[in-house]
Write an enzyme that holds these catalytic residues in place. Structure first.
Site, PDB file in Angstrom:
ATOM      1  N   ASP A 136      -0.092   5.063   0.962  1.00  0.00           N
ATOM      2  CA  ASP A 136      -0.282   6.066   2.013  1.00  0.00           C
ATOM      3  C   ASP A 136      -0.188   5.445   3.406  1.00  0.00           C
ATOM      4  O   ASP A 136      -0.888   4.475   3.707  1.00  0.00           O
ATOM      5  CB  ASP A 136      -1.669   6.723   1.873  1.00  0.00           C
TER       6      ASP A 136
ATOM      7  N   ASP B 150       0.873  -1.167   0.000  1.00  0.00           N
ATOM      8  CA  ASP B 150       0.000   0.000   0.000  1.00  0.00           C
ATOM      9  C   ASP B 150       0.922   1.232   0.000  1.00  0.00           C
ATOM     10  O   ASP B 150       2.116   1.114   0.323  1.00  0.00           O
ATOM     11  CB  ASP B 150      -0.869  -0.065   1.264  1.00  0.00           C
TER      12      ASP B 150
HETATM   13  P1  TMP Z   1      -5.527   4.251  -0.014  1.00  0.00           P
HETATM   14  O1  TMP Z   1      -4.461   5.320   0.022  1.00  0.00           O
HETATM   15  O2  TMP Z   1      -5.525   3.386   1.226  1.00  0.00           O
HETATM   16  O3  TMP Z   1      -5.463   3.428  -1.238  1.00  0.00           O
HETATM   17  O4  TMP Z   1      -6.953   4.991   0.016  1.00  0.00           O
HETATM   18  C1  TMP Z   1      -7.205   6.194  -0.595  1.00  0.00           C
HETATM   19  C2  TMP Z   1      -7.764   7.186   0.384  1.00  0.00           C
HETATM   20  O5  TMP Z   1      -8.053   8.389  -0.354  1.00  0.00           O
HETATM   21  C3  TMP Z   1      -9.078   6.793   1.036  1.00  0.00           C
HETATM   22  O6  TMP Z   1      -8.923   6.694   2.444  1.00  0.00           O
HETATM   23  C4  TMP Z   1     -10.027   7.936   0.742  1.00  0.00           C
HETATM   24  C5  TMP Z   1      -9.133   9.047   0.268  1.00  0.00           C
HETATM   25  N1  TMP Z   1      -9.739   9.991  -0.698  1.00  0.00           N
HETATM   26  C6  TMP Z   1      -9.544  11.349  -0.492  1.00  0.00           C
HETATM   27  O7  TMP Z   1      -8.894  11.753   0.479  1.00  0.00           O
HETATM   28  N2  TMP Z   1     -10.081  12.230  -1.389  1.00  0.00           N
HETATM   29  C7  TMP Z   1     -10.800  11.833  -2.484  1.00  0.00           C
HETATM   30  O8  TMP Z   1     -11.258  12.662  -3.279  1.00  0.00           O
HETATM   31  C8  TMP Z   1     -10.993  10.415  -2.670  1.00  0.00           C
HETATM   32  C9  TMP Z   1     -11.782   9.930  -3.847  1.00  0.00           C
HETATM   33  C10 TMP Z   1     -10.438   9.543  -1.768  1.00  0.00           C
END
Ligand code: TMP
Length: 298
Positions: A42, A40
């Site tokens: 973030d 992953d």
């Molecule tokens: P991840 O980094 O674990 O793959 O998840 C992406 C994260 O991005 C999720 O927790 C929701 C966030 N997100 C935003 O902060 N802004 C946005 O516009 C969108 C679509 C998702």
């Protein structure tokens, strides 16, 4: 394997050391040609805390040079983010909500005329930092020709810019499986492939997000396409949510060593993380324990 300590005891929890040792031995015996790393992005490759505040995510750091659209995306975040973590919404309903959020957010980026220059500027101004040891980890895996798939429901172009700006190097073995933008005359006009959101972020995304013959580096004359990645049946998985374990779904793996970074709510979540992951790192640990681990695996 005797005496294998992939980190300082205080920052590391291994619930079943014998099971871990036998998985590490099995992966080592099969050799690096059978191994892939699935990570992953973030708060897994990057730090949870940066200069005393929450580190930015690939979405969070983006400033569009268009405050009206940044505010609209922020409003979506405030509405949907609590729904993402709601324990009471059934999964089908939550999947629809997440599709809705990603759809609206991507549409706003296009409508607001996001430019590639704004991405570069946003990354330069962002609070994003890799965990110490990430560069060493990627370099070691590149030397060993082990592919690294970074799965993210964020934005591929931003993650690539973060890698470029913060690590000052590109890695032939690293592939970003995330939402990829299409630019025309420097402006965002579309997204490629099927949207990857938090609830469909797994190795199935490899089939829909990347063209089948997309090359994953040409290290040592070995070209890994998406099919041959699937033949690498041993996995080192890195994540910060229990749901990240789903990133290896769709891969019929033989042996998987999973590493979880537990960044928040440690007391509440330690037991479940300890059961779910082979190794849990606490307190925004550096990546050095994982560097040591891959030295054992390869
Ligand atoms: P991840 O980094 O674990 O793959 O998840 C992406 C994260 O991005 C999720 O927790 C929701 C966030 N997100 C935003 O902060 N802004 C946005 O516009 C969108 C679509 C998702």
């Amino acid at each position: 394997m005797e005496g294998f300590h992939p980190g300082k005891a205080a920052d590391m929890v291994v619930a079943d050391r014998l099971a871990l040792e036998s998985k590490v031995a099995a992966i080592r015996a099969a050799g690096p040609a059978k191994l892939q790393v699935i990570a992953d992005f973030d708060a897994t490759l990057t730090k949870y805390w940066v200069d005393g505040r929450r580190g930015h995510s690939s979405h969070g750091l983006l400033q569009q040079d268009n405050p009206e659209f940044d505010a609209k995306r922020q409003a979506l975040y405030e509405y949907y983010h609590p729904l993402e973590f709601s324990p009471t919404i059934p999964i089908e309903e939550k999947t629809k909500l997440m599709e809705e959020w990603w759809g609206k957010s991507h549409a706003l980026l296009i409508e607001g005329g996001l430019s590639y220059d704004a991405i570069k500027k946003s990354v330069a101004n962002s609070a994003v930092a890799f965990r110490e040891g990430v560069a060493e980890l990627l370099e070691f895996l590149e030397e060993k020709n082990v592919p690294v798939l970074i799965f993210s429901a964020g934005l591929a172009d931003i993650i690539e810019e973060v890698l470029r700006q913060k690590l000052h190097k590109s890695f032939k073995n690293v592939k970003i499986i995330s939402n990829r933008m299409v630019f025309n005359d420097g402006k965002l006009v579309a997204f490629k492939g099927k949207t990857i959101h938090v609830l469909n972020k797994n190795e199935h995304a490899l089939d829909v997000a990347a063209p089948l013959h997309d090359k994953l580096g040409d290290v040592d004359g070995t070209i890994d396409d998406t099919d041959s990645v699937k033949k690498r049946t041993n996995v080192l998985l890195l994540g910060d949510h229990i749901g990240d374990l789903g990133m290896s779904d769709g891969l019929n793996y033989d042996t998987r060593v999973s590493v979880g970074f537990l960044n928040d709510n440690i007391e509440k979540s330690l037991e479940s993380y300890g059961k779910a992951f082979d190794i849990v790192y606490l307190n925004d640990s550096p990546m050095y324990g994982v560097v040591k681990l891959v030295n054992e695996l390869c």
